[in-house]
Design an enzyme around this catalytic site. Structure first.
Site: not given
Ligand code: MRU
Length: 344
Positions: A46-48, A234, A245
């Site tokens: 997960r994470g963009a 994201d 988030k």
């Molecule tokens: O639901 P997730 O864990 O994929 O959400 C991730 C986030 O909101 C991060 O802050 C965002 O992707 C930035 S990651 C460098």
């Protein structure tokens, strides 16, 4: 050794299963694109930026196993499956678009050539993400100057990217520049990316971290224990509105109330000029069970109505600056953002 969220290894994709952290460090091996798509949906990764890399590797992996005569039909199926995994992070669509461009432009060279080129492009996306994070980290470290007590939300670290991190990349760069830095990390209900992942990777790097529950932020700011806020993103709209988030918006409002800078650290692959404002960014609605249960145990009365949006929009007026690998974007964002983006 640095945290490795995802790797291309011997024509397989290997991912650290983030659902099990911090208690277990299990690496899973994926041999087909359906598995990669499922891993994105299930939050193994997960994470963009990380899901962008995973999607690109998913295409490359899927293409490897397609037989010549069905190539065009199958490749379409691969793109469609990966596109439908998660809706908010634009990096996923950005990475798929890059892969599609290779496919379209090089198709005439034959199936074997395209397969190799798709693989190289996925690895390039991975490598470029690490380089972008290191570069934006340097810009951020300069910008944050003498701030030393930094609040972050969710996990925008090595785990959320190909490596090094965005918001946590800035923190790492500050440390590498010899600055004293201490992170305050929100636990990030309901999926606990802060408590499980940010705390884990910072501890691993011996960066001081103090964990807060999300509802403590106002109190801690009021006590003067935070110098600046830095988060990832994201998707960033053309006017500088930022999807991140769930809970990020409330922190930005509190930061404004307490005259604290609110920074967003993200590669330019997170900017989506097609969304004119945050109102156009699709917000993922997640399973109610994430809120109603903790580790499989119900914590709410059965049948209670539950909301579970995965992200929120922080409007651009609350953002002090957006730190990218191409430089720091300052307000007015609607005017300044376009100069930093060269994709449509
Ligand atoms: O639901 P997730 O864990 O994929 O959400 C991730 C986030 O909101 C991060 O802050 C965002 O992707 C930035 S990651 C460098």
């Amino acid at each position: 050794m640095a945290v490795r969220t995802i790797q291309w290894n011997n024509n397989h994709v290997v991912m650290l299963d983030q659902r099990l952290l911090p208690n277990k460090e299990i690496y899973r091996v994926y041999r087909d694109y359906e598995g990669v798509a499922q891993a994105i949906r299930d939050m193994v990764i997960r994470g963009a930026p990380a899901i962008g890399v995973a999607a690109a590797m998913g295409v490359a992996l899927g293409a490897l196993w397609v037989k010549g005569k069905n190539f065009d039909r199958e490749i379409e199926r691969i793109f469609r499956t990966l596109e439908r995994t998660r809706p908010t992070a634009v990096n996923l669509f950005w990475a798929l678009e890059r892969m599609r461009r290779i496919y379209i432009e090089k198709r005439s060279h034959g199936v074997d050539v395209v397969k190799q080129l798709l693989k190289s492009e996925a690895i390039k996306i991975y490598q470029e993400d690490i380089a972008a994070n290191r570069q934006l980290g340097k810009f951020g470290a300069k910008l944050l100057g003498s701030s030393s007590r930094i609040l972050t939300h969710c996990n925008a670290g090595a785990l959320a990217t190909a490596g090094y991190g965005t918001a946590l990349g800035v923190i790492r760069a500050m440390k590498e520049a010899g600055k004293n830095v201490e992170v305050l990390a929100n636990e990030t209900r309901p999926f606990l990316q802060g408590a499980r992942l940010t705390a884990w990777e910072l501890k691993k790097d011996k960066i001081p971290v103090t964990l807060l529950t999300d509802n403590m932020v106002g109190y801690v700011m009021q006590k003067g224990r935070i110098d600046a806020v830095i988060v990832g993103s994201d998707r960033i709209a053309a006017n500088g509105d930022v999807a991140n988030k769930i809970g990020t918006y409330s922190i930005a409002v509190l930061a404004r109330r307490h005259n604290l800078p609110f920074y967003v650290a993200a590669p330019t692959s997170s900017i989506d000029l097609k969304c004119l404002s945050g109102a156009e960014i699709p917000i993922e609605q997640r399973d109610a069970r994430e809120v109603s249960h903790i580790f499989g145990r119900a914590i709410t009365p059965r049948g209670v109505r539950i909301l579970n949006p995965g992200f929120d929009i922080t409007t651009h007026d609350l953002v002090s600056a957006i730190i990218t690998e191409k430089g720091v974007i300052t307000p007015p964002f609607a005017q300044n953002i376009r100069a930093y983006v060269n994709h449509p």
